[in-house]
Design a protein around this motif. Structure first.
Motif, PDB file in Angstrom:
ATOM      1  N   ASP A   1       0.863  -1.180   0.000  1.00 12.82           N
ATOM      2  CA  ASP A   1       0.000   0.000   0.000  1.00 12.82           C
ATOM      3  C   ASP A   1       0.897   1.226   0.000  1.00 12.82           C
ATOM      4  O   ASP A   1       1.546   1.538   1.010  1.00 12.82           O
ATOM      5  N   VAL A   2       0.960   1.931  -1.124  1.00 11.67           N
ATOM      6  CA  VAL A   2       1.898   3.053  -1.237  1.00 11.67           C
ATOM      7  C   VAL A   2       1.566   4.172  -0.260  1.00 11.67           C
ATOM      8  O   VAL A   2       2.419   5.035   0.006  1.00 11.67           O
ATOM      9  N   ASP A   3       0.372   4.208   0.303  1.00  5.94           N
ATOM     10  CA  ASP A   3       0.038   5.217   1.315  1.00  5.94           C
ATOM     11  C   ASP A   3       0.818   4.985   2.608  1.00  5.94           C
ATOM     12  O   ASP A   3       0.870   5.873   3.475  1.00  5.94           O
ATOM     13  N   ALA A   4       1.407   3.799   2.755  1.00  3.14           N
ATOM     14  CA  ALA A   4       2.200   3.488   3.950  1.00  3.14           C
ATOM     15  C   ALA A   4       3.691   3.651   3.693  1.00  3.14           C
ATOM     16  O   ALA A   4       4.520   3.092   4.416  1.00  3.14           O
ATOM     17  N   THR A   5       4.056   4.433   2.684  1.00  4.42           N
ATOM     18  CA  THR A   5       5.455   4.574   2.280  1.00  4.42           C
ATOM     19  C   THR A   5       6.340   5.096   3.405  1.00  4.42           C
ATOM     20  O   THR A   5       7.464   4.610   3.601  1.00  4.42           O
ATOM     21  N   ASP A   6       5.878   6.091   4.154  1.00  4.14           N
ATOM     22  CA  ASP A   6       6.715   6.694   5.202  1.00  4.14           C
ATOM     23  C   ASP A   6       7.172   5.648   6.218  1.00  4.14           C
ATOM     24  O   ASP A   6       8.374   5.551   6.528  1.00  4.14           O
ATOM     25  N   ALA A   7       6.253   4.868   6.734  1.00  3.26           N
ATOM     26  CA  ALA A   7       6.609   3.844   7.721  1.00  3.26           C
ATOM     27  C   ALA A   7       7.507   2.769   7.096  1.00  3.26           C
ATOM     28  O   ALA A   7       8.444   2.278   7.741  1.00  3.26           O
ATOM     29  N   PHE A   8       7.221   2.425   5.847  1.00  3.47           N
ATOM     30  CA  PHE A   8       8.022   1.409   5.143  1.00  3.47           C
ATOM     31  C   PHE A   8       9.466   1.863   4.983  1.00  3.47           C
ATOM     32  O   PHE A   8      10.405   1.120   5.296  1.00  3.47           O
TER      33      PHE A   8
END
Length: 345
Positions: free
Chosen positions: A285-292
Protein backbone atom coordinates in the motif's frame (compact mmCIF):
# COMPACT_ATOMS: atom_id res chain seq x y z
CA UNK A 1 44.00 -41.33 -34.98
CA UNK A 2 42.54 -38.17 -33.49
CA UNK A 3 44.26 -34.83 -33.12
CA UNK A 4 43.53 -32.68 -30.09
CA UNK A 5 45.57 -29.72 -31.32
CA UNK A 6 46.63 -28.29 -34.68
CA UNK A 7 50.24 -28.53 -35.96
CA UNK A 8 50.85 -24.84 -35.26
CA UNK A 9 49.74 -25.14 -31.64
CA UNK A 10 51.76 -28.36 -31.26
CA UNK A 11 54.89 -26.57 -32.49
CA UNK A 12 54.47 -23.74 -29.97
CA UNK A 13 53.88 -26.21 -27.13
CA UNK A 14 57.00 -28.14 -28.16
CA UNK A 15 59.14 -24.98 -28.24
CA UNK A 16 58.02 -24.05 -24.72
CA UNK A 17 58.47 -27.51 -23.23
CA UNK A 18 54.79 -28.36 -22.95
CA UNK A 19 54.78 -31.25 -25.47
CA UNK A 20 56.84 -34.40 -25.90
CA UNK A 21 56.95 -37.56 -27.98
CA UNK A 22 56.96 -40.73 -25.92
CA UNK A 23 58.55 -44.08 -26.60
CA UNK A 24 58.21 -45.52 -30.08
CA UNK A 25 55.43 -48.01 -30.74
CA UNK A 26 56.56 -49.44 -34.03
CA UNK A 27 53.51 -51.65 -34.51
CA UNK A 28 51.08 -48.76 -34.10
CA UNK A 29 49.88 -46.51 -36.95
CA UNK A 30 51.46 -43.59 -35.10
CA UNK A 31 55.02 -44.48 -34.13
CA UNK A 32 55.20 -42.11 -31.15
CA UNK A 33 52.71 -41.24 -28.47
CA UNK A 34 52.33 -37.46 -28.31
CA UNK A 35 51.67 -36.00 -24.85
CA UNK A 36 51.04 -32.34 -24.06
CA UNK A 37 49.79 -30.18 -21.22
CA UNK A 38 46.28 -28.79 -21.44
CA UNK A 39 45.73 -25.06 -21.80
CA UNK A 40 44.53 -24.82 -18.19
CA UNK A 41 47.77 -26.26 -16.80
CA UNK A 42 49.86 -24.11 -19.16
CA UNK A 43 48.00 -21.04 -17.90
CA UNK A 44 48.65 -22.12 -14.31
CA UNK A 45 52.38 -22.41 -14.99
CA UNK A 46 52.60 -19.06 -16.73
CA UNK A 47 50.52 -17.37 -14.01
CA UNK A 48 52.65 -18.83 -11.22
CA UNK A 49 49.86 -20.98 -9.77
CA UNK A 50 51.99 -24.01 -10.63
CA UNK A 51 55.67 -23.55 -9.73
CA UNK A 52 58.29 -24.04 -12.50
CA UNK A 53 61.42 -25.79 -11.21
CA UNK A 54 63.23 -26.00 -14.51
CA UNK A 55 63.31 -28.36 -17.46
CA UNK A 56 63.74 -32.10 -17.81
CA UNK A 57 66.55 -33.62 -19.94
CA UNK A 58 64.12 -33.97 -22.88
CA UNK A 59 63.35 -30.24 -22.79
CA UNK A 60 59.90 -30.51 -21.17
CA UNK A 61 59.00 -28.35 -18.18
CA UNK A 62 59.38 -29.59 -14.61
CA UNK A 63 56.56 -27.96 -12.63
CA UNK A 64 54.44 -28.73 -9.59
CA UNK A 65 51.44 -27.46 -7.69
CA UNK A 66 52.31 -26.34 -4.13
CA UNK A 67 50.54 -28.11 -1.30
CA UNK A 68 47.13 -26.67 -0.51
CA UNK A 69 46.74 -24.84 -3.82
CA UNK A 70 43.94 -25.58 -6.26
CA UNK A 71 45.11 -27.22 -9.44
CA UNK A 72 43.71 -27.81 -12.88
CA UNK A 73 42.01 -31.24 -12.92
CA UNK A 74 42.93 -33.82 -15.50
CA UNK A 75 40.38 -34.70 -18.16
CA UNK A 76 40.07 -38.33 -17.06
CA UNK A 77 39.42 -39.32 -13.43
CA UNK A 78 39.85 -42.90 -12.33
CA UNK A 79 39.01 -43.03 -8.64
CA UNK A 80 37.24 -45.78 -6.68
CA UNK A 81 34.98 -43.11 -5.13
CA UNK A 82 33.60 -42.26 -8.57
CA UNK A 83 32.16 -45.70 -9.21
CA UNK A 84 28.54 -45.01 -10.22
CA UNK A 85 27.35 -48.46 -9.17
CA UNK A 86 28.84 -48.39 -5.67
CA UNK A 87 28.35 -44.73 -4.82
CA UNK A 88 25.51 -43.76 -7.12
CA UNK A 89 23.01 -46.60 -7.40
CA UNK A 90 23.70 -48.10 -3.98
CA UNK A 91 23.61 -44.74 -2.24
CA UNK A 92 20.23 -43.91 -3.79
CA UNK A 93 18.94 -47.38 -2.89
CA UNK A 94 20.00 -46.84 0.74
CA UNK A 95 18.37 -43.41 0.90
CA UNK A 96 15.12 -44.42 -0.79
CA UNK A 97 14.67 -48.03 0.37
CA UNK A 98 15.42 -49.41 -3.11
CA UNK A 99 13.17 -47.18 -5.19
CA UNK A 100 14.44 -47.63 -8.77
CA UNK A 101 16.32 -44.80 -10.50
CA UNK A 102 18.44 -45.44 -13.63
CA UNK A 103 22.13 -44.50 -13.64
CA UNK A 104 22.51 -42.04 -10.75
CA UNK A 105 25.93 -40.37 -10.64
CA UNK A 106 28.40 -41.12 -7.88
CA UNK A 107 27.80 -38.73 -4.99
CA UNK A 108 31.55 -38.35 -4.50
CA UNK A 109 32.27 -37.70 -8.19
CA UNK A 110 29.83 -34.77 -8.17
CA UNK A 111 31.25 -33.57 -4.85
CA UNK A 112 34.81 -33.60 -6.26
CA UNK A 113 33.72 -31.75 -9.40
CA UNK A 114 31.96 -29.05 -7.37
CA UNK A 115 34.95 -28.66 -5.05
CA UNK A 116 37.12 -27.39 -7.91
CA UNK A 117 34.73 -24.50 -8.51
CA UNK A 118 33.16 -23.67 -5.15
CA UNK A 119 35.52 -25.26 -2.64
CA UNK A 120 36.75 -21.80 -1.66
CA UNK A 121 33.35 -20.12 -2.00
CA UNK A 122 31.34 -20.94 1.15
CA UNK A 123 28.44 -18.69 0.08
CA UNK A 124 28.12 -19.97 -3.50
CA UNK A 125 24.74 -20.63 -5.11
CA UNK A 126 24.53 -23.74 -7.32
CA UNK A 127 21.69 -24.05 -9.83
CA UNK A 128 20.92 -27.53 -11.17
CA UNK A 129 18.32 -27.36 -13.95
CA UNK A 130 18.20 -31.14 -14.43
CA UNK A 131 18.14 -32.36 -10.85
CA UNK A 132 17.47 -36.05 -11.52
CA UNK A 133 17.82 -37.93 -8.26
CA UNK A 134 19.19 -34.87 -6.44
CA UNK A 135 22.88 -35.83 -6.33
CA UNK A 136 24.07 -32.23 -6.82
CA UNK A 137 22.05 -30.92 -3.87
CA UNK A 138 23.30 -33.82 -1.75
CA UNK A 139 26.91 -33.03 -2.71
CA UNK A 140 26.49 -29.34 -1.85
CA UNK A 141 25.15 -30.34 1.59
CA UNK A 142 28.24 -32.50 2.14
CA UNK A 143 30.60 -29.68 1.12
CA UNK A 144 28.91 -27.36 3.61
CA UNK A 145 29.45 -29.87 6.41
CA UNK A 146 33.14 -30.17 5.60
CA UNK A 147 33.93 -26.44 5.90
CA UNK A 148 30.87 -25.00 7.70
CA UNK A 149 29.80 -23.38 4.42
CA UNK A 150 26.49 -21.71 3.67
CA UNK A 151 26.22 -22.72 0.01
CA UNK A 152 22.77 -23.01 -1.52
CA UNK A 153 21.58 -25.40 -4.19
CA UNK A 154 18.52 -24.65 -6.31
CA UNK A 155 17.39 -27.89 -7.91
CA UNK A 156 14.85 -27.86 -10.75
CA UNK A 157 13.11 -30.88 -12.24
CA UNK A 158 9.82 -31.87 -13.82
CA UNK A 159 7.65 -34.66 -12.46
CA UNK A 160 7.85 -36.94 -15.48
CA UNK A 161 7.36 -40.66 -14.89
CA UNK A 162 9.75 -43.25 -16.28
CA UNK A 163 8.90 -45.00 -19.54
CA UNK A 164 8.01 -48.28 -17.82
CA UNK A 165 5.69 -46.58 -15.33
CA UNK A 166 4.21 -44.45 -18.13
CA UNK A 167 3.03 -47.49 -20.08
CA UNK A 168 1.65 -49.20 -16.97
CA UNK A 169 -0.22 -46.08 -15.84
CA UNK A 170 -1.74 -45.53 -19.28
CA UNK A 171 -3.08 -49.08 -19.21
CA UNK A 172 -4.83 -48.10 -15.98
CA UNK A 173 -6.37 -45.17 -17.90
CA UNK A 174 -4.44 -42.64 -15.82
CA UNK A 175 -2.88 -39.47 -17.19
CA UNK A 176 -0.57 -36.64 -16.04
CA UNK A 177 -2.27 -34.67 -13.29
CA UNK A 178 -3.96 -37.67 -11.71
CA UNK A 179 -2.73 -38.18 -8.10
CA UNK A 180 -1.81 -41.82 -8.75
CA UNK A 181 0.25 -40.70 -11.76
CA UNK A 182 1.98 -37.73 -10.11
CA UNK A 183 3.07 -39.66 -7.02
CA UNK A 184 5.36 -41.77 -9.25
CA UNK A 185 6.91 -38.76 -11.03
CA UNK A 186 10.64 -38.22 -10.65
CA UNK A 187 10.25 -35.15 -8.43
CA UNK A 188 7.72 -36.57 -5.97
CA UNK A 189 9.02 -40.15 -6.01
CA UNK A 190 12.80 -39.63 -6.19
CA UNK A 191 14.22 -36.09 -5.97
CA UNK A 192 12.31 -34.68 -2.99
CA UNK A 193 12.43 -37.90 -0.91
CA UNK A 194 16.16 -38.28 -1.63
CA UNK A 195 17.01 -34.75 -0.46
CA UNK A 196 14.75 -35.12 2.58
CA UNK A 197 16.34 -38.46 3.46
CA UNK A 198 19.87 -37.06 3.11
CA UNK A 199 19.08 -34.15 5.45
CA UNK A 200 17.16 -36.12 8.08
CA UNK A 201 18.98 -39.44 7.91
CA UNK A 202 15.59 -41.18 7.64
CA UNK A 203 14.25 -43.12 4.64
CA UNK A 204 10.76 -42.41 3.21
CA UNK A 205 9.55 -45.49 5.08
CA UNK A 206 10.68 -43.97 8.39
CA UNK A 207 13.74 -46.15 8.99
CA UNK A 208 17.28 -44.88 9.73
CA UNK A 209 19.41 -45.00 6.58
CA UNK A 210 21.81 -47.94 6.57
CA UNK A 211 25.42 -47.40 5.59
CA UNK A 212 28.16 -44.84 6.04
CA UNK A 213 29.53 -41.92 4.09
CA UNK A 214 33.12 -42.52 2.99
CA UNK A 215 36.30 -40.83 1.77
CA UNK A 216 36.58 -37.11 2.67
CA UNK A 217 34.56 -37.56 5.86
CA UNK A 218 33.17 -40.80 7.24
CA UNK A 219 30.08 -40.99 9.43
CA UNK A 220 26.76 -42.86 9.46
CA UNK A 221 24.29 -41.72 6.81
CA UNK A 222 21.60 -41.90 9.48
CA UNK A 223 23.22 -38.88 11.21
CA UNK A 224 21.86 -36.59 8.50
CA UNK A 225 23.01 -32.98 8.21
CA UNK A 226 22.38 -29.61 9.81
CA UNK A 227 20.75 -28.27 6.67
CA UNK A 228 17.47 -26.81 5.46
CA UNK A 229 15.48 -27.85 2.41
CA UNK A 230 12.21 -26.50 1.09
CA UNK A 231 10.20 -27.74 -1.89
CA UNK A 232 8.14 -25.60 -4.24
CA UNK A 233 5.81 -26.51 -7.09
CA UNK A 234 5.82 -24.09 -10.03
CA UNK A 235 2.32 -23.32 -11.26
CA UNK A 236 0.68 -20.88 -13.67
CA UNK A 237 -1.28 -18.03 -12.10
CA UNK A 238 -3.76 -15.94 -14.06
CA UNK A 239 -2.81 -12.28 -14.55
CA UNK A 240 -6.04 -11.09 -12.93
CA UNK A 241 -5.25 -13.00 -9.72
CA UNK A 242 -1.69 -11.69 -9.72
CA UNK A 243 -2.62 -8.09 -10.51
CA UNK A 244 -5.15 -7.96 -7.67
CA UNK A 245 -2.81 -9.73 -5.20
CA UNK A 246 -5.25 -12.63 -4.88
CA UNK A 247 -2.38 -15.03 -5.61
CA UNK A 248 0.11 -13.43 -3.21
CA UNK A 249 0.38 -16.46 -0.92
CA UNK A 250 1.46 -18.57 -3.89
CA UNK A 251 3.80 -15.88 -5.21
CA UNK A 252 5.41 -15.12 -1.84
CA UNK A 253 8.08 -17.87 -1.94
CA UNK A 254 9.49 -16.30 -5.13
CA UNK A 255 10.12 -13.04 -3.29
CA UNK A 256 12.01 -14.86 -0.58
CA UNK A 257 14.08 -16.73 -3.20
CA UNK A 258 14.73 -13.50 -5.11
CA UNK A 259 16.10 -11.89 -1.95
CA UNK A 260 18.57 -14.72 -1.26
CA UNK A 261 16.51 -17.41 0.54
CA UNK A 262 17.58 -16.05 3.91
CA UNK A 263 15.70 -15.39 7.12
CA UNK A 264 11.95 -15.05 7.56
CA UNK A 265 9.41 -14.97 4.74
CA UNK A 266 6.36 -12.75 4.19
CA UNK A 267 3.66 -15.33 3.42
CA UNK A 268 0.58 -13.08 3.57
CA UNK A 269 -0.24 -9.54 2.53
CA UNK A 270 0.59 -7.39 5.56
CA UNK A 271 -2.48 -5.76 7.18
CA UNK A 272 -0.57 -2.48 7.66
CA UNK A 273 0.31 -2.28 3.96
CA UNK A 274 4.00 -3.05 4.48
CA UNK A 275 6.34 -5.55 6.11
CA UNK A 276 10.10 -5.87 6.53
CA UNK A 277 11.96 -9.10 7.30
CA UNK A 278 15.64 -10.12 7.33
CA UNK A 279 16.49 -9.88 3.63
CA UNK A 280 13.66 -7.93 1.99
CA UNK A 281 10.69 -5.65 2.44
CA UNK A 282 7.22 -5.52 0.87
CA UNK A 283 5.16 -2.38 0.32
CA UNK A 284 1.65 -3.37 -0.75
CA UNK A 285 0.00 0.00 0.00
CA UNK A 286 1.90 3.05 -1.24
CA UNK A 287 0.04 5.22 1.32
CA UNK A 288 2.20 3.49 3.95
CA UNK A 289 5.45 4.57 2.28
CA UNK A 290 6.71 6.69 5.20
CA UNK A 291 6.61 3.84 7.72
CA UNK A 292 8.02 1.41 5.14
CA UNK A 293 11.03 3.59 4.28
CA UNK A 294 11.80 4.20 7.98
CA UNK A 295 11.79 0.45 8.66
CA UNK A 296 13.99 -0.18 5.63
CA UNK A 297 16.59 2.33 6.83
CA UNK A 298 16.71 0.74 10.29
CA UNK A 299 17.17 -2.78 8.93
CA UNK A 300 20.62 -4.37 8.62
CA UNK A 301 21.38 -6.71 5.73
CA UNK A 302 18.20 -6.01 3.76
CA UNK A 303 18.77 -6.40 0.03
CA UNK A 304 15.51 -5.94 -1.89
CA UNK A 305 12.37 -3.80 -1.60
CA UNK A 306 9.30 -5.10 -3.44
CA UNK A 307 6.80 -2.35 -4.27
CA UNK A 308 3.27 -2.94 -5.53
CA UNK A 309 1.99 -0.08 -7.69
CA UNK A 310 0.94 0.53 -11.28
CA UNK A 311 1.83 4.24 -11.04
CA UNK A 312 5.27 4.89 -12.56
CA UNK A 313 5.64 8.29 -10.92
CA UNK A 314 4.85 7.06 -7.41
CA UNK A 315 7.18 4.09 -7.89
CA UNK A 316 10.08 6.38 -8.85
CA UNK A 317 9.38 8.67 -5.88
CA UNK A 318 9.57 5.71 -3.51
CA UNK A 319 12.77 4.46 -5.14
CA UNK A 320 14.48 7.83 -4.57
CA UNK A 321 13.79 7.54 -0.83
CA UNK A 322 15.33 4.09 -0.44
CA UNK A 323 18.97 3.55 0.63
CA UNK A 324 21.41 3.00 -2.25
CA UNK A 325 22.23 -0.59 -1.22
CA UNK A 326 18.56 -1.67 -1.44
CA UNK A 327 17.41 -2.91 -4.84
CA UNK A 328 13.88 -1.74 -5.74
CA UNK A 329 11.67 -4.23 -7.59
CA UNK A 330 8.26 -3.35 -8.93
CA UNK A 331 6.28 -6.40 -7.99
CA UNK A 332 4.30 -8.26 -10.69
CA UNK A 333 5.46 -5.93 -13.49
CA UNK A 334 7.60 -8.50 -15.30
CA UNK A 335 5.00 -11.24 -14.96
CA UNK A 336 2.17 -9.14 -16.34
CA UNK A 337 4.33 -7.73 -19.14
CA UNK A 338 5.37 -11.22 -20.20
CA UNK A 339 1.72 -12.28 -20.20
CA UNK A 340 0.83 -9.44 -22.56
CA UNK A 341 3.69 -10.39 -24.87
CA UNK A 342 2.44 -13.98 -24.93
CA UNK A 343 -1.03 -12.76 -25.92
CA UNK A 344 0.47 -10.65 -28.70
CA UNK A 345 -0.69 -7.32 -27.21
Amino acid sequence: MNWGITPGVAKRLLENGYLRAGKAKLKEPQKYVISYLTSGIVNDIEAGVAILRGKNPDGTVDAFYPSGRDKMPTTNWNRPSHDAQQYGTKVVNALLSNRPFPYPKSLYAVEDALRFFIGGKPNAIVVDFFAGSGTTAHAVIRLNKQDNGLRQCISVTNNEVAAKEHDALRKQELRPGDPNWEKLGICDYITKPRVAAAVTGITPSGEPIRGDYKFIDEFPMSDGFEANAEFFTLTYETPVAVNHSIAFTRVSPLLWLRAGSRGKRIDKLPPDGWAVVDAYGLLSDVDATDAFVKAIKKSNGLRVAFIVTDDDRRFQNIVRRLPDHVEPVRLYESYLTNFNFAKGD
